[in-house]
Design a protein around this motif. Sequence first.
Motif, PDB file in Angstrom:
ATOM      1  N   LEU A  60     -55.443  74.740 -49.918  1.00  0.00           N
ATOM      2  CA  LEU A  60     -55.796  74.255 -48.587  1.00  0.00           C
ATOM      3  C   LEU A  60     -54.970  74.950 -47.511  1.00  0.00           C
ATOM      4  N   TYR A  64     -58.477  77.576 -48.112  1.00  0.00           N
ATOM      5  CA  TYR A  64     -59.649  76.709 -48.176  1.00  0.00           C
ATOM      6  C   TYR A  64     -60.368  76.564 -46.837  1.00  0.00           C
ATOM      7  N   SER A  65     -59.608  76.557 -45.745  1.00  0.00           N
ATOM      8  CA  SER A  65     -60.203  76.342 -44.424  1.00  0.00           C
ATOM      9  C   SER A  65     -60.758  77.618 -43.815  1.00  0.00           C
ATOM     10  N   THR A 267     -56.919  70.291 -42.621  1.00  0.00           N
ATOM     11  CA  THR A 267     -57.471  70.162 -43.966  1.00  0.00           C
ATOM     12  C   THR A 267     -56.400  69.787 -44.976  1.00  0.00           C
ATOM     13  N   ASN A 271     -56.270  66.251 -47.045  1.00  0.00           N
ATOM     14  CA  ASN A 271     -56.389  66.216 -48.505  1.00  0.00           C
ATOM     15  C   ASN A 271     -55.068  65.953 -49.218  1.00  0.00           C
TER      16      ASN A 271
END
Length: 558
Positions: A60, A64-65, A267, A271
């Motif tokens: 992340l 991931y973003s 994000t 998470n």
Amino acid sequence: MSDNGNRKNSFIVQAGILAAAGIISRMIGLLYRGPLHSVIGDLGLGYYQSAHNYYTIILLISSYSIPSAISKVIAQKLALREYRNAHRIFRCALWYVLGVGGAASLLLFFGAGFLNGAEVLSAQEASVLRAFAPTIFVYGILGVLRGYFQAHGSMVQTSVSQILEQIANAVVSVGAACLLIKLAMGTMEVPVDKEGQITRAARGAVGSALGAGAGVLVALLFMAAVYMLNRDTINRRIKGDRHVGTDSYKSIMRMIVMVVTPFILSTAVYNLSGTINNTVYTQWFPAVRKLDEVVVYSKWSAFSGQALTISNIPIAFATAMASAMIPSVAKMVSANDWEGAREKIGLAVKTVMLISIPCAVGLFALARPVTGLLFHNTQETEDLATRLLMALSLSVVFYALSTLNSSILQGLGKVNTPILNAGIALAVQTVTAVVLLLFTELDLYSIAIANTLYSGIMCLLNQRAVWKAADYRQEMMRTFVIPFLASLCMGGAAWATYESLLLFTSSPRVSVVVAILLAVVVYFAMLLLMRGISEEELRGFPKGYLLVRLAKRCGLMR
């Protein structure tokens, strides 16, 4: 590949394509969990899920973003027809992820040993974490390619790559788990001694982690091939760009960092809940209560590897809608079209609720047969996974809406707001989990309650922030009330059908499949009878014209 403005399909259709791929991907992920669970057992799945939470945090933070952030900045350039600058952003983003992804992979590989030495992770979890490390680097490149095509309003490439990723993941995970167990133990039989069970489970979990990397690599090869096929079109657009002025690579890199960083923080914090819950339950709680490691990780696999995994499937639609919303809203805000932005926000929220509310009710009503359909459990584990899934069902609605609203806020330029909201929710849920574990006998249900509380707080805070940022109010009756009433009818019909068929067929699998199919029909019919969705809205769905034709033939719509 074409711009959003030139496409006949709405962003709802594009989100539907991505959602369908996301749901198919997650279903593939669930279907292979059964065979994987049979190979590595509860303990192996527990090791895998625990290491996966730490891998997820690094992913992340690093990569991931990237698709969402890159799609936003490129979409803004495409809205102004600055094709040269859009492609420069794409190239800078690749250099960014090569650096950041490489550093993150090394951090994960060598950091696993540090976490083991600090007694945050066991030696078995650390070995699984090392197997995840190369995936970080590959995922960053894949994310840039996905974000590039999403910025053009085309979700098909990302959708296909997601399905290919999961297929490769499934095949390699099970195959590598079997191979490593066979090499380490000489047999697939489960040993009777505790040390042998731990070794076998750890080797199987490492094999499963290698499957994740193989899946991402296959997806990357596909996306790279798609890019090469579109390269001539891309070059023609760049050559035909008559826009005066070209952004320097230095300014673009600075912009990428400024845009990507808030996305990453949002994000990551959003998470972080899973990692904290994992640490609290598998590390802190056993140390306080002096619990056996095998028992704790076996229970954790029922929560994270089964109940939580199942509850995440419906959220795929919200995630897809969020991916479609960011470039769409960013373009409208760039063009100062606030009325259009509010209209899309309202439609997106309603569409997500039309899907997530019945899914939540369905998971609650059919928790036991759904769990039994997907996993081969002992009676004790099945009872635990069933009750946990029922406890998590409400979080499906909360997570779906909070995920969508986080992306809406990012598209509106309020990138720091989701970070603050996630931080508040995270603090509340962590305190709640610790208090419930210490002073009650709820055990793992404490984590389920904390998880639902976290998603609920995020949902309320993000929804309120969107209302303020976009100056709009969501219509309530057809967005929330009617879908809920239709879902109650659906849930009752599904449960009654399952129980009735079970008496006649004695087959839980046949009964649950028929019950699910009937549930879809009942919900669709009740939604139309209650006027919860208009003909125009229904036509906006993928193949919506077929749904309208079917509804009219059945007398459910005039």
